[in-house]
Design an enzyme around this catalytic site. Structure first.
Site, PDB file in Angstrom:
ATOM      1  N   SER A 114      46.600  73.348  37.697  1.00  0.00           N
ATOM      2  CA  SER A 114      46.630  71.929  38.039  1.00  0.00           C
ATOM      3  C   SER A 114      45.263  71.288  37.781  1.00  0.00           C
ATOM      4  O   SER A 114      44.771  71.334  36.663  1.00  0.00           O
ATOM      5  CB  SER A 114      47.075  71.768  39.496  1.00  0.00           C
TER       6      SER A 114
ATOM      7  N   ASP B 169      58.764  71.439  36.960  1.00  0.00           N
ATOM      8  CA  ASP B 169      57.561  70.828  37.542  1.00  0.00           C
ATOM      9  C   ASP B 169      57.791  69.326  37.741  1.00  0.00           C
ATOM     10  O   ASP B 169      58.051  68.602  36.793  1.00  0.00           O
ATOM     11  CB  ASP B 169      56.369  71.064  36.604  1.00  0.00           C
TER      12      ASP B 169
ATOM     13  N   HIS C 105      55.863  73.117  40.222  1.00  0.00           N
ATOM     14  CA  HIS C 105      54.428  72.994  39.972  1.00  0.00           C
ATOM     15  C   HIS C 105      53.634  74.131  40.620  1.00  0.00           C
ATOM     16  O   HIS C 105      52.606  74.549  40.089  1.00  0.00           O
ATOM     17  CB  HIS C 105      53.927  71.645  40.503  1.00  0.00           C
TER      18      HIS C 105
END
Length: 337
Positions: free
Chosen positions: A148, A278, A306
């Protein structure tokens, strides 16, 4: 029954009751303390040791296991509002003879938080480079992993300090334009239009908002007790003002597409892992990376959101190990040719 024997059972029962009652009280009254104890125990069980490194007056907090050897060390960069312990679920499935380093990102957990610091993606990459130099991790090229926000930083680091790394793993990284808006991006647009931008879905302040965030980040539906949700919120609330400032910094024009702006400079072999479902960062970002990075290996995980590290830790660990083994085999073939 003999009176002494009866007394012995009463004492034994009372002794057992004390830790049980303490656990119940902690669960009901101080769930945040229980969460901290949980991470402390897990680190010890996995052999991860916590250390601090200083660069001038700046302090980095990190955990590590193993020593540098013939295989590359692995440095792991966590995502927005997380901490070094988020990697423990993957550490569990990695060999104990691998040298692993998990660092708290700038401003997070045990690493220095300063109002004067540069929290842009390039600013964070510079701080991580300082950390790497502090612990002499770049004596030999190492493998860099980021997820991320940490994936955005890892990609920029690979572009700016190519001599430091031998290979790269990006797990659903931020910093890329997308042809399809994710659910999270749509929510942000709605909040902007309603002038409620302070209510960022990734910064919960109630158990209900925490439950919503977990649903947003994960395809797998975890059943989390209300007390644990409260504990997770209690741990985060003191840091929410910082998280808001950080989010606005990494979402502005300077940082929003940092990885995209730097990906043409990435020369190291790169592995991309992304969850098909995601809802925070659309999976189409994987195609953006594979089209720009020459030696790019893409793995899309089905039925995964995610939070790849939490949802599919064993699979993620195996993919990283297989990728490193492939690179090692390729290097050996080149030497023999």
């Amino acid at each position: 029954m003999d009176l002494d024997v009866l007394n012995m059972f009463v004492i034994a029962g009372g002794t057992l009751a004390i830790p049980i009652l303490a656990f119940v009280a902690s669960f009901l009254l101080w769930p945040s303390a229980l969460i901290r104890i949980y991470y402390w125990y897990w680190r010890r069980a996995l052999g991860m040791q916590v250390r601090y490194a200083n660069y001038d007056d700046y302090q980095f907090c990190y955990s590590y296991r193993g020593r540098p050897g013939y295989r590359p060390s692995i440095l792991m960069l966590h995502g927005f509002s997380a901490h070094k312990d988020m990697w423990l679920s993957i550490v569990k499935f990695l060999p104990k003879n691998l040298h692993l380093v998990c660092v708290d990102m700038p401003g997070h957990e045990g690493t220095t938080r300063s109002a004067l610091d540069d929290y842009s993606i390039s600013g964070q990459a510079k701080r991580i480079h300082q950390f790497v130099e502090c612990i002499n991790l770049n004596k030999r090229p190492f493998h860099l992993v980021g997820t991320s926000m940490g994936g955005n930083v890892a990609g920029v680091y690979a572009a700016q300090y190519p001599e430091d790394i031998c290979s790269l793993t990006l797990i659903c990284p931020a910093g890329l334009p997308s042809t399809t808006d994710s659910k999270f991006i749509k929510q942000l647009r709605e909040l902007q239009e309603s002038e409620l931008i302070d209510r960022i879905p990734l910064i919960p302040s109630t158990p209900e908002e925490m439950a919503d965030m977990l649903k947003l980040c994960s395809y797998v539906r975890f059943k989390v007790p209300q007390q644990i949700l409260q504990g997770l919120v209690d741990v985060r609330i003191p840091h929410n003002d910082f998280y808001r400032k950080l989010f606005l910094e990494i979402a502005n024009e300077k940082s929003r597409h940092s990885l995209h702006e730097n990906m043409s400079k990435i020369k190291a072999p790169t592995q991309v892992i992304w969850g098909r479902q995601d809802q925070v960062l659309d999976v189409s970002g994987a195609n953006v990376l594979s089209s720009a990075i020459p030696d790019c290996h893409v793995y899309i995980l089905e039925n995964c959101g995610h939070s790849v590290v939490v949802e599919r830790p064993r699979k993620t660990a195996n993919l990283i190990l297989e990728f490193l083994a492939l690179l090692h085999s390729t290097d050996n073939n080149k030497k023999q040719a």
